[in-house]
Write a protein that holds these residues in place. Structure first.
Motif, mmCIF file in Angstrom:
data_model
loop_
_atom_site.group_PDB
_atom_site.id
_atom_site.type_symbol
_atom_site.label_atom_id
_atom_site.label_comp_id
_atom_site.label_asym_id
_atom_site.label_seq_id
_atom_site.Cartn_x
_atom_site.Cartn_y
_atom_site.Cartn_z
ATOM 1 N N VAL A 1 0.819 -1.278 -0.061
ATOM 2 C CA VAL A 1 0.016 0.230 0.156
ATOM 3 C C VAL A 1 0.624 1.189 0.038
ATOM 4 N N LEU A 55 -4.674 4.797 5.920
ATOM 5 C CA LEU A 55 -4.766 3.391 5.242
ATOM 6 C C LEU A 55 -3.581 2.839 5.180
ATOM 7 N N TRP A 115 -4.367 -0.923 6.310
ATOM 8 C CA TRP A 115 -4.625 -1.082 5.047
ATOM 9 C C TRP A 115 -5.594 -2.378 4.875
ATOM 10 N N TRP A 133 -11.150 1.698 4.975
ATOM 11 C CA TRP A 133 -11.437 2.387 3.534
ATOM 12 C C TRP A 133 -12.928 3.088 3.403
#
Length: 292
Positions: A123, A214, A218, A224
């Motif tokens: 990520v 995030l 993640w 999210w």
């Protein structure tokens, strides 16, 4: 790793509660209210140490375990004496556990930690790739001198550049410490003034800092979801600030500009691009007084 999982558990509960309240009470509270609640969720997700209280949900299992172990407390002295009489048994148990752990290979905790770090690195690299692509695009843009702009406005805290690419999807703010506002080519007059005001407010508030949770969480779908709803509330709050700055007589023109930007399509990872559905949701605030 344990603290991370605890933060994720409580953060997910808070995100679910805020999301439900936001849906049930939509239109009753200004977007700043939800931004404060999202900030509380982020604090719970990212705080390394959270003070515990008697009313904490973490104390409930301990309390129940203590109540169930109360009848066995009478034999505590006997057990302690037995343990003191045979210390070699404890040493033998630890040796056996070490042999089993070494023979069994990697522990589940080690596997989970490796998987988490791998996902976080992916990520991070995705964000880094988007950041470098946007930075390259910003550096190719033509700088605009402050003397070419109106004398006062929230955009004075940022550097202004105009994209040299015809397919640029919309004005956006890039960077936190030294923010840059990237404008689309062809903006002039009232549209330029509105776009500068909108992105200038983003730059002054450092709104880009909201979304970095995030990278840490993640793997959590709730985070999210929070990022999507939070971005919407950030944009609504910015819209209200723009109308307070411009005046209520510019509501219709500002709404037209939002529709034009939303029709431009999807932008870069770090841009404030808007889909048509989000633009329609944002336009609902135009019927409210700008000071509401």
């Amino acid at each position: 790793m344990t603290q991370l999982l605890e933060n994720a558990l409580m953060g997910t509960v808070l995100i679910a509660a805020v999301s439900l309240l936001r849906r049930l009470l939509k239109g009753y509270f200004p977007p700043e209210t939800w931004l404060c609640l999202w900030g509380l969720c982020l604090f719970r997700l990212l705080s390394p140490v959270v003070p515990q209280s008697v009313l904490s949900v973490y104390n409930l299992p301990r309390l129940l375990a203590g109540l169930s172990a109360a009848p066995e407390a009478l034999t505590g002295a006997a057990l302690a004496g037995q343990a003191a009489a045979s210390p070699s048994g404890l040493e033998l148990t630890q040796a056996e556990l070490g042999t089993i752990a070494s023979a069994g290979g990697a522990s589940p905790t080690g596997i989970l930690t490796a998987a988490y770090l791998t996902g976080a690195a992916c990520v991070f690299l995705w964000f880094l790739w988007g950041w470098t692509q946007t930075l390259r695009h910003v550096r190719r843009a033509r700088p605009v001198e402050q003397s070419e702009l109106p004398r006062s406005g929230p955009w004075r805290c940022a550097h202004i550049r105009v994209s040299t690419e015809a397919n640029q999807t919309g004005p956006f703010t890039f960077g936190v410490l030294r923010p840059v506002i990237l404008l689309t080519p062809g903006l002039s007059g009232q549209a330029l003034h509105m776009a500068l005001t909108h992105e200038g407010i983003h730059a002054r508030r450092r709104d880009n800092l909201w979304h970095y949770a995030l990278v840490v969480h993640w793997w959590n779908p709730a985070v999210w979801l929070m990022a999507r709803l939070l971005r919407m509330d950030v944009e609504k709050s910015c819209d209200k600030a723009v109308l307070r700055f411009l005046g209520a007589e510019h509501k219709a023109d500002y709404a037209k500009m939002l529709v034009a930007i939303s029709a431009a399509g999807k932008g870069a990872v770090f841009s404030s691009s808007l889909g048509s559905k989000r633009a329609e949701e944002r336009l609902t605030i135009k019927s409210q007084p700008p000071n509401a």
